[in-house]
Write an enzyme that holds these catalytic residues in place. Structure first.
Site, PDB file in Angstrom:
ATOM      1  CE  LYS A   1       6.079  -1.569  11.758  1.00 29.70           C
ATOM      2  NZ  LYS A   1       5.800  -2.645  10.815  1.00 29.70           N
ATOM      3  CD  GLN A   2       2.981   1.711   9.736  1.00 29.02           C
ATOM      4  OE1 GLN A   2       3.440   0.609  10.025  1.00 29.02           O
ATOM      5  NE2 GLN A   2       2.907   2.141   8.496  1.00 29.02           N
TER       6      GLN A   2
ATOM      7  CD1 TRP B   1       0.681  -0.460   3.125  1.00 36.34           C
ATOM      8  CD2 TRP B   1      -0.529   1.382   3.448  1.00 36.34           C
ATOM      9  NE1 TRP B   1       1.049   0.092   4.346  1.00 36.34           N
ATOM     10  CE2 TRP B   1       0.313   1.218   4.566  1.00 36.34           C
ATOM     11  CE3 TRP B   1      -1.383   2.474   3.428  1.00 36.34           C
ATOM     12  CZ2 TRP B   1       0.342   2.100   5.644  1.00 36.34           C
ATOM     13  CZ3 TRP B   1      -1.365   3.349   4.512  1.00 36.34           C
ATOM     14  CH2 TRP B   1      -0.508   3.162   5.601  1.00 36.34           C
ATOM     15  CG  ASP B   2       4.848   0.762   1.444  1.00 35.58           C
ATOM     16  OD1 ASP B   2       3.920   0.084   1.924  1.00 35.58           O
ATOM     17  OD2 ASP B   2       6.016   0.707   1.873  1.00 35.58           O
TER      18      ASP B   2
ATOM     19  CD  GLU C   1       2.509  -4.088   9.675  1.00 39.98           C
ATOM     20  OE1 GLU C   1       3.696  -4.125  10.033  1.00 39.98           O
ATOM     21  OE2 GLU C   1       2.139  -4.239   8.500  1.00 39.98           O
TER      22      GLU C   1
HETATM   23  C1  BGC Z   1       4.945  -1.229   7.506  1.00 44.74           C
HETATM   24  C2  BGC Z   1       3.899  -1.330   6.421  1.00 44.74           C
HETATM   25  C3  BGC Z   1       4.578  -1.224   5.074  1.00 44.74           C
HETATM   26  C4  BGC Z   1       5.715  -2.242   4.954  1.00 44.74           C
HETATM   27  C5  BGC Z   1       6.507  -2.061   3.689  1.00 44.74           C
HETATM   28  C6  BGC Z   1       5.995  -2.303   7.300  1.00 44.74           C
HETATM   29  O1  BGC Z   1       6.971  -2.187   8.275  1.00 44.74           O
HETATM   30  O2  BGC Z   1       4.345  -1.398   8.768  1.00 44.74           O
HETATM   31  O3  BGC Z   1       2.957  -0.293   6.560  1.00 44.74           O
HETATM   32  O4  BGC Z   1       3.639  -1.446   4.068  1.00 44.74           O
HETATM   33  O5  BGC Z   1       6.603  -2.096   6.034  1.00 44.74           O
HETATM   34  O6  BGC Z   1       7.085  -0.789   3.645  1.00 44.74           O
END
Ligand code: BGC
Length: 772
Positions: free
Chosen positions: A600-601, A357-358, A488
């Site tokens: 986490k984000q 999804w990035d 996550e």
């Molecule tokens: C992130 C995801 C991301 C993936 C690839 C993961 O660490 O939590 O949001 O899509 O890395 O960049």
């Protein structure tokens, strides 16, 4: 955190050779052209720590899944972009001793990535065990002018002795992925051929049967004189080499020109792959190294004209932003709607080179503003092409009637990820794909996109959300159970605010999009809805969910809740975590992470970023003040969103602080993981922090709007963007903002809430003391 890259505005420079940093530098100095890419491995033999990496876009292997406990619905394979034939290799022997920097004394080592012209240079002096010293210089690039071509100029000078130099340029296909699940090698040989100074190796991937033909041609010069050397052919397993010996007088430079080509069956018929590779090689040879390099510099100059950001007053920030832009364009050029952007691009194996999804959430805004419209359109079409697979994917999980669930990780549209909490639950990715369609149309005004592609995708996605929510008798509202948000660090939660808001937004937008298509292209609308077996009742169902969706919130604090029960967690703040316990994903057990309140984000804040127009500043401030102190930013995708929101809240210092966390993330190896590859997708986030954060750029009502500030350390910053046919140079100084329109398209532009006319080829300046 490391600090060994020398600051420079246009170059990435490493001086001195430290084998412990080699894998990091191999990532940082990576080369690519959207069609192929490679880590900055050495041409000559290197027996020290290295991660050999050459990749060809779109050529992958479905590596059999490896999990401890199989769960129904898991994908069979994890697609990996393959380590492909290494075409850079040149074995060098000096008086019969192998040149190997792991075994020689290395002096005056310097590696330079010239971002302005798009090539990598390296120079050093090596003192071999036999006491002989040689000076070496190499220049290498992957051409963006002809993206099937790569070129190397490699010069050796024996210092103060006459040398017998043994040379063997080669192509080695006997390579493997470090992350191969079962230690398998993924290539079989189709053919190998050596004729004179040319060598060809055609390989086929196991299972997927992609074929890639790699060819090279060699010339050896002394000064300007072509030595027209004869080569002995060397055939080994998936390996072709050209061996020769040259006598070099002391202090005379011997130069090897190696021109290479990589053609894949994705773009050429398999039967003629070898012939076509020969033709590409002949063409490259006819041009010669210097011309190819000039073409490369010209092509990069053009890219920079469309995309450069100039920062005055801070060289390391300048270097960083250009590095981010450079790496993004090395990864994706947007020519091919079958290709996408892996989180590590062509710089490492992590994440398998697959699509996440990035792309939609972070990369699309970058390409929208810095590249021709087709580039971001192709990123969208990529998902349109995979709609059928998304519908199959949803069906595998029990959804029906054309509901589409795009995969979390994919190469060809099939899901590759196999952790249940992500594969089945991190469904917010579906929303990001819909949001990117909205974002693209908001930016470009290209509503026709909806007719041909967009609406069909939006309907599939809306159908999924409709089936994914359920009515709660208890709440008398719709709820969404068992999901994982972008955070996550907690799984299987109920009512993740971000996912709930995204789901209803998708249904709203699909309804609006349907209205637009109906008005603009009634016949196409009817035939599309007929082909999708769409019933008007579906609009009514969506409307009911939109009206009655539950969103967790805490009224007392005036914040949205990450998910149900979030406040039951022990509320501690990141600032109270000892440094020795961070990053928590390396220091804590997973169990402890899951039970903690640490995020986490960006998650709730990701939603407030996407849908900012729906919330007032106070709501944003309360949520930001609540969530920021609980966010550990252990995904590189996170700080940019916080930076943009902090800028919106006029917290300039923090906007800058968050920006710094990603701007030099790889150059300074901030997270100690650059050796795995670069954080390509978060590089787009760095760009967003500057343009959407510091310059406050938005598109509202079809107009560009700016709400800029100048970070304290900078004297000025300027960037170039393309917008609806205009190329704009935006310059922000302590005196105000100046925008120059370099095309003859008239625009209206908003600056700090006021609308100004900007005629074609004109400029406007607004001085504003608040900008300082
Ligand atoms: C992130 C995801 C991301 C993936 C690839 C993961 O660490 O939590 O949001 O899509 O890395 O960049």
């Amino acid at each position: 955190m490391k600090n060994y890259i020398k600051a420079d505005e246009w170059n990435i420079i490493e001086e001195g050779f430290d084998p412990h940093l080699n894998k990091i530098s191999e990532s940082i100095f990576s080369l690519g052209n959207g069609r192929m890419g490679q880590r900055a491995n050495f041409e000559e033999t290197y027996s020290g720590e290295t991660l050999l990496g050459n990749y060809v876009a779109g050529v992958y292997y479905p590596d059999k899944t490896r999990v401890g406990w199989w769960k129904n619905g898991y994908p069979e394979y994890f697609a990996k972009v393959l380590n492909a034939a290494n075409w850079i290799g040149i074995e060098v022997k000096i008086d019969h001793e192998l040149l190997d920097l792991a075994k020689a004394e290395v002096k005056d080592f310097k590696r330079v990535l010239n971002m302005h012209e798009g090539y990598l240079e390296r120079s050093f002096t090596a003192v071999l065990a036999n006491g002989k010293s040689v000076a070496v210089k190499s220049t290498r690039f992957c051409s963006i002018a002809n993206d099937e071509v790569g070129a190397i100029r490699y010069s050796i000078t024996p210092l103060n002795f006459d040398a017998e130099i043994g040379l063997m340029p080669f192509i080695d296909g006997d390579v493997k992925n470090q992350d191969s699940n079962y230690d398998e090698k993924f290539w079989d040989k189709v053919s190998d051929e050596i004729i004179g100074n040319e060598a060809y190796l055609q390989l086929r991937t196991k299972k997927t049967a992609f074929e890639v033909c790699t060819g090279s041609t060699i010339e050896v010069y002394q000064g300007a004189e072509n030595l027209n050397l004869k080569f002995e052919p060397v055939y080994r397993d998936k390996f072709v080499g050209l061996s020769t010996m040259v006598t070099a007088k002391a202090n005379t430079e011997i130069t090897i020109i190696k021109l290479a080509a990589n053609l894949s069956s994705e773009n050429h018929p398999k039967e003629s792959l070898l012939q076509e590779t020969k033709a590409v090689i002949a063409n490259a040879a006819a041009k010669g190294f210097d011309t190819l390099l000039q073409e490369q510099a010209a092509a990069w100059a053009h890219k920079w004209e469309e995309s450069d950001i100039v920062i005055e007053g801070d060289v390391s920030a300048q270097q960083a932003i250009r590095f981010n832009i450079y790496q993004l364009f090395q990864t994706y050029t947007g020519k091919d709607d079958r290709l996408n952007i892996g989180p590590k691009g062509f710089t490492g194996e992590k994440y398998g080179g697959s699509t996440y999804w990035d792309t939609e959430a972070y990369c699309v805004p970058f390409y929208l503003a810095t590249a021709p419209q087709e580039v971001s359109k192709n990123l969208l079409i990529y998902r349109h092409k995979q709609l059928g697979k998304a519908i199959e994917n949803a069906a595998k999980l029990g959804f029906k009637d054309g509901a589409a669930l795009y995969p979390m990780v994919t190469m060809n549209g099939e899901e590759c990820h196999n952790e249940w909490e992500i594969t089945f639950e991190e469904i917010h990715r579906n929303g990001a794909i819909a949001f990117a369609i909205f974002n693209y149309i908001r930016y470009t005004g290209d509503e026709d996109y909806l007719i041909q592609y967009g609406l069909e995708v939006l309907i599939g996605i809306a159908r999924f959300w409709k089936q994914r929510v359920n009515w709660s008798n208890d709440k008398q509202q719709y709820v969404m159970l068992g999901v994982t948000g972008p955070n996550e660090y907690e799984n299987n939660v109920n009512n993740n605010w971000y996912t709930n808001i995204l789901a209803t937004w998708c249904m709203k937008y699909a309804t609006e999009a349907a209205e637009i298509v109906k008005t603009k292209a009634n016949a196409e609308y009817d035939s599309l809805l007929k082909s999708l077996n769409f019933k008007d009742q579906e609009f009514a169902d969506w409307a009911d969910i939109i009206a009655k969706m539950y969103y967790p919130a805490d009224a007392e604090q005036g914040i949205f809740l990450q998910q149900d029960g979030y406040l039951d967690k022990e509320q501690v703040l990141v600032k109270d975590l000892p440094a020795s316990e961070r990053p928590i994903n390396q220091k804590w057990s997973w169990d402890r992470i899951l039970r903690s309140c640490f995020i986490k984000q960006a998650d709730v804040l990701q939603g407030l970023y996407f849908f900012e127009e729906d919330y007032d500043l106070e709501t944003l401030r309360r949520n930001f003040d609540f969530y920021e102190p609980r966010t550990v930013h252990e995904s590189s995708l996170s700080p940019c969103v916080h930076s943009i929101l902090a800028a919106k809240l006029n917290d300039e210092a923090r906007a800058y602080e968050f920006y710094l966390r990603t701007a030099r993330l790889d150059l300074d190896d901030y997270n100690n993981d650059t050796e795995d590859g670069l954080h390509i997708t978060s590089m787009a986030g760095t760009w967003m922090s500057v343009v959407e954060g510091f310059a406050g750029m938005r598109v509202r009502d079809g107009k560009l709007q700016f709400n800029p500030f100048l970070p304290g350390k900078w004297k000025s910053f300027a960037f170039t963007i393309g917008f609806r046919g205009a190329t704009l140079k935006v310059n922000i100084t302590e005196h105000g903002i100046n925008i120059k329109n370099n095309n003859d398209v008239d625009l209206e532009i908003g600056i700090k809430g006021q609308i100004y006319k900007l005629a074609g080829n004109a400029e406007i300046g607004v001085s504003n003391p608040e900008l300082v």
